[in-house]
Scaffold this active site. Structure first.
Site, PDB file in Angstrom:
ATOM      1  N   GLY A 194       0.834  -1.211   0.000  1.00 14.02           N
ATOM      2  CA  GLY A 194       0.000   0.000   0.000  1.00 14.02           C
ATOM      3  C   GLY A 194       0.863   1.254   0.000  1.00 14.02           C
ATOM      4  N   ARG A 249       0.901  -5.057  -5.594  1.00 15.83           N
ATOM      5  CA  ARG A 249       1.081  -6.292  -4.837  1.00 15.83           C
ATOM      6  C   ARG A 249       1.355  -7.375  -5.870  1.00 15.83           C
ATOM      7  NH1 ARG A 249      -2.777  -3.701  -1.071  1.00 15.83           N
ATOM      8  NH2 ARG A 249      -1.455  -3.206   0.711  1.00 15.83           N
ATOM      9  N   ASP A 284       5.519  -5.076   6.049  1.00 13.43           N
ATOM     10  CA  ASP A 284       6.187  -6.340   6.397  1.00 13.43           C
ATOM     11  C   ASP A 284       6.275  -7.300   5.219  1.00 13.43           C
ATOM     12  OD1 ASP A 284       3.464  -6.729   6.535  1.00 13.43           O
ATOM     13  OD2 ASP A 284       3.548  -8.066   8.263  1.00 13.43           O
ATOM     14  N   THR A 324       4.158   2.699   5.665  1.00  9.97           N
ATOM     15  CA  THR A 324       2.755   2.273   5.651  1.00  9.97           C
ATOM     16  C   THR A 324       1.982   3.170   6.594  1.00  9.97           C
ATOM     17  OG1 THR A 324       1.201   0.581   6.460  1.00  9.97           O
ATOM     18  CG2 THR A 324       3.454   0.371   7.233  1.00  9.97           C
ATOM     19  N   ASP A 350      -0.327   2.378   8.374  1.00  8.37           N
ATOM     20  CA  ASP A 350      -0.873   1.627   9.514  1.00  8.37           C
ATOM     21  C   ASP A 350      -0.030   1.692  10.787  1.00  8.37           C
ATOM     22  OD1 ASP A 350      -2.706   0.864   7.614  1.00  8.37           O
ATOM     23  OD2 ASP A 350      -1.965  -1.184   7.405  1.00  8.37           O
ATOM     24  N   ASP A 406       2.168  -0.439  11.677  1.00  5.54           N
ATOM     25  CA  ASP A 406       1.978  -1.789  12.222  1.00  5.54           C
ATOM     26  C   ASP A 406       3.240  -2.640  12.154  1.00  5.54           C
ATOM     27  OD1 ASP A 406       2.085  -2.057   9.476  1.00  5.54           O
ATOM     28  OD2 ASP A 406       0.420  -3.473   9.348  1.00  5.54           O
ATOM     29  N   ARG A 456      -5.834  -1.955   8.664  1.00  8.01           N
ATOM     30  CA  ARG A 456      -5.783  -3.414   8.556  1.00  8.01           C
ATOM     31  C   ARG A 456      -6.065  -4.032   9.928  1.00  8.01           C
ATOM     32  NH1 ARG A 456      -3.336  -6.230   4.095  1.00  8.01           N
ATOM     33  NH2 ARG A 456      -2.131  -4.403   3.522  1.00  8.01           N
ATOM     34  N   ALA A 485     -13.116  12.161  20.272  1.00  9.34           N
ATOM     35  CA  ALA A 485     -14.185  11.174  20.084  1.00  9.34           C
ATOM     36  C   ALA A 485     -14.559  10.542  21.425  1.00  9.34           C
ATOM     37  CB  ALA A 485     -13.715  10.099  19.109  1.00  9.34           C
TER      38      ALA A 485
HETATM   39  P1  ADP Z   1       3.177  -4.584   2.652  1.00  7.56           P
HETATM   40  O1  ADP Z   1       4.602  -4.551   2.235  1.00  7.56           O
HETATM   41  O2  ADP Z   1       2.562  -3.229   2.733  1.00  7.56           O
HETATM   42  O3  ADP Z   1       2.940  -5.433   3.886  1.00  7.56           O
HETATM   43  P2  ADP Z   1       2.168  -6.740   1.028  1.00  7.56           P
HETATM   44  O4  ADP Z   1       1.944  -7.686   2.155  1.00  7.56           O
HETATM   45  O5  ADP Z   1       1.137  -6.701  -0.044  1.00  7.56           O
HETATM   46  O6  ADP Z   1       2.340  -5.231   1.487  1.00  7.56           O
HETATM   47  O7  ADP Z   1       3.590  -7.091   0.381  1.00  7.56           O
HETATM   48  C1  ADP Z   1       4.072  -6.332  -0.699  1.00  7.56           C
HETATM   49  C2  ADP Z   1       4.708  -7.258  -1.680  1.00  7.56           C
HETATM   50  O8  ADP Z   1       5.842  -7.897  -1.077  1.00  7.56           O
HETATM   51  C3  ADP Z   1       3.846  -8.433  -2.168  1.00  7.56           C
HETATM   52  O9  ADP Z   1       2.986  -8.061  -3.202  1.00  7.56           O
HETATM   53  C4  ADP Z   1       4.904  -9.407  -2.625  1.00  7.56           C
HETATM   54  O10 ADP Z   1       5.385  -9.050  -3.901  1.00  7.56           O
HETATM   55  C5  ADP Z   1       6.005  -9.195  -1.613  1.00  7.56           C
HETATM   56  N1  ADP Z   1       5.875 -10.199  -0.544  1.00  7.56           N
HETATM   57  C6  ADP Z   1       4.931 -10.273   0.393  1.00  7.56           C
HETATM   58  N2  ADP Z   1       5.084 -11.361   1.179  1.00  7.56           N
HETATM   59  C7  ADP Z   1       6.172 -12.005   0.700  1.00  7.56           C
HETATM   60  C8  ADP Z   1       6.833 -13.223   1.050  1.00  7.56           C
HETATM   61  N3  ADP Z   1       6.421 -13.983   2.066  1.00  7.56           N
HETATM   62  N4  ADP Z   1       7.918 -13.560   0.330  1.00  7.56           N
HETATM   63  C9  ADP Z   1       8.357 -12.790  -0.686  1.00  7.56           C
HETATM   64  N5  ADP Z   1       7.763 -11.652  -1.077  1.00  7.56           N
HETATM   65  C10 ADP Z   1       6.680 -11.264  -0.404  1.00  7.56           C
HETATM   66  O1  F6P Z   2      -1.619  -1.376   4.637  1.00  7.21           O
HETATM   67  C1  F6P Z   2      -2.148  -0.174   4.209  1.00  7.21           C
HETATM   68  C2  F6P Z   2      -3.618  -0.316   3.928  1.00  7.21           C
HETATM   69  O2  F6P Z   2      -4.123   0.930   3.503  1.00  7.21           O
HETATM   70  C3  F6P Z   2      -4.467  -0.854   5.086  1.00  7.21           C
HETATM   71  O3  F6P Z   2      -4.767   0.159   6.023  1.00  7.21           O
HETATM   72  C4  F6P Z   2      -5.664  -1.386   4.363  1.00  7.21           C
HETATM   73  O4  F6P Z   2      -6.292  -2.414   5.099  1.00  7.21           O
HETATM   74  C5  F6P Z   2      -5.082  -1.914   3.089  1.00  7.21           C
HETATM   75  O5  F6P Z   2      -3.837  -1.255   2.890  1.00  7.21           O
HETATM   76  C6  F6P Z   2      -5.945  -1.672   1.875  1.00  7.21           C
HETATM   77  O6  F6P Z   2      -5.377  -2.310   0.793  1.00  7.21           O
HETATM   78  P1  F6P Z   2      -5.806  -2.026  -0.718  1.00  7.21           P
HETATM   79  O7  F6P Z   2      -5.136  -0.770  -1.139  1.00  7.21           O
HETATM   80  O8  F6P Z   2      -5.311  -3.204  -1.461  1.00  7.21           O
HETATM   81  O9  F6P Z   2      -7.304  -1.867  -0.749  1.00  7.21           O
END
Ligand code: ADP
Ligand code: F6P
Length: 358
Positions: A14, A75, A106, A128, A130, A132, A174, A189
């Site tokens: 994201g 993604r 992550d 991010t 979040d 998180d 999330r 709030a």
């Molecule tokens: P974020 O980095 O915000 O947590 P995602 O979980 O969608 O977002 O991860 C971003 C991208 O990182 C994924 O689309 C994928 O290409 C890569 N990725 C996620 N998890 C893994 C994994 N376990 N091993 C390798 N690449 C990963």
């Molecule tokens: O991780 C960032 C975030 O905006 C979360 O807050 C939310 O749950 C998610 O991504 C939304 O993902 P997408 O952009 O795929 O709808």
């Protein structure tokens, strides 16, 4: 003397306000150190599909104030496969990319560690909205998203007061309730409903009744998207209906969704992004990789990515068998302390929301 001749930058997962400021900082610092820079368009899929652009100092002009990411994000499930990884490595070889700075959450860091293990040293920068990622107190984008959220809640306050209404607001995050929690406190709030703390609906309705009886006209309730209600559905809209049906006050529901992921980054995000970007290049040039840049107690530092990922799983109660085998007793104790501090911080703010809204 630079160890690397050329580095690549990518943004993944994201998007988050401040990513552009981080891209700019990495590019400018690297170029300043005599290292060539390329941008990888569209996250890990850009690496697989060979979407590479050459950067110079001017490529990153005028982006510090822009939301989103000029490198685009996505993604990419294919990157998790060995075939996808091989294509990514071939792209790196074709362009002589010696190292990568990967910005995201992550998931992005899991990809970064895979890349390092396949011979492309990679460093992660936490981006991010979040907030998180357990290893770092702060992730780029969090402050901007909260400020946008707060401004929008302020607008709702005006109209709620005029009409004697409640407004329930659902915000992103999330599984992490920090955006909801912090903006609830900062916008006055009556409650924050977040995944981290069990919500006592009965007690809340009673408290609202008391406030109504005491003459309060407007109510704001901030619910994090990760909280589930009946049938596993998102809870915010259900709570809004419950408030109206049990208390007899009109209640409206608003879902801010992706709106708060856009917009110009705040000072804090631009500042932190620049600090983290510079640090990432410094560490690469010192020969470090497989680390994530962190903000811990206001200091920019870095941690091993595997450590960061395991600390995260510990906090989220998602430890996998063998996760702790690689770490010594001191490191495990530090992870536990990190998780405990994060939980304690959330509990403290949660308590303050109730205390200050009576
Ligand atoms: P974020 O980095 O915000 O947590 P995602 O979980 O969608 O977002 O991860 C971003 C991208 O990182 C994924 O689309 C994928 O290409 C890569 N990725 C996620 N998890 C893994 C994994 N376990 N091993 C390798 N690449 C990963
Ligand atoms: O991780 C960032 C975030 O905006 C979360 O807050 C939310 O749950 C998610 O991504 C939304 O993902 P997408 O952009 O795929 O709808």
């Amino acid at each position: 003397m630079a160890k690397f001749r050329k580095i690549g930058i990518l943004t993944s997962g994201g998007d988050a306000p401040g990513m552009n400021a981080a891209i700019r900082a990495v590019a400018r610092k690297a170029l300043d150190e005599g290292v060539e820079v390329v941008g990888i368009l569209g996250g890990y899929s850009g690496l697989i599909k060979d979407n590479i652009v050459v950067f110079n100092r001017r490529t990153v002009s005028n982006i510090i104030s822009r939301g989103g990411t000029v490198l685009y994000s996505d993604r990419c499930p294919e990157f998790k496969t060995e075939e996808g990884m091989q294509k990514a490595i071939e792209t790196c070889k074709r362009h002589n990319i010696d190292a990568i700075v990967a910005m995201g959450g992550d998931g992005t860091f899991r990809g970064a560690t895979d890349l390092t293990n396949h011979g492309i040293p990679t460093i992660g920068i936490p981006c991010t909205i979040d907030n998180d990622i357990t290893a770092t107190d702060y992730t780029i984008g969090f402050d901007s998203a909260m400020n946008t959220t707060m401004s929008m809640i302020d607008c709702l306050r005006d109209t709620c007061e005029s009409h004697k209404r409640c407004n329930v607001v659902e915000v992103m995050g999330r599984d992490c309730g920090q955006i909801a929690l912090y903006t609830a406190l900062a916008s006055g709030a009556v409650a924050a409903v977040i995944p981290e703390v069990p919500f006592d609906e009965g007690e809340f309705i009673e408290r609202m009744q008391e406030l109504l009886d005491a003459g309060k006209r407007s109510f704001l309730v901030i619910v994090s998207e990760g909280v589930r209600g009946a049938n596993g559905q998102k809870y915010g809209e259900q709570l809004s209906q419950k408030i109206e049906s049990t208390l007899g006050i009109e209640s409206r529901f608003a879902r801010f969704a992706h709106v708060v992921r856009g917009g110009s980054p705040s000072l804090r995000d631009r500042f932190t992004a620049t600090q983290m970007g510079v640090r990432a290049v410094e560490r690469l040039l010192q020969g470090k990789s497989n680390i994530v840049i962190c903000d811990r107690a206001g200091k920019i530092t870095d941690l091993d990515i595997n450590y960061a990922l395991v600390a995260d799983r510990m906090y989220k109660n998602k430890l996998q068998p063998g996760d702790l085998d690689l770490f010594g007793a001191d490191q495990i104790a530090d992870m536990k302390a990190l998780a405990a501090r994060r939980r304690a911080d959330i509990d403290t703010v949660y308590g303050m929301v109730a205390e200050t809204s009576k």
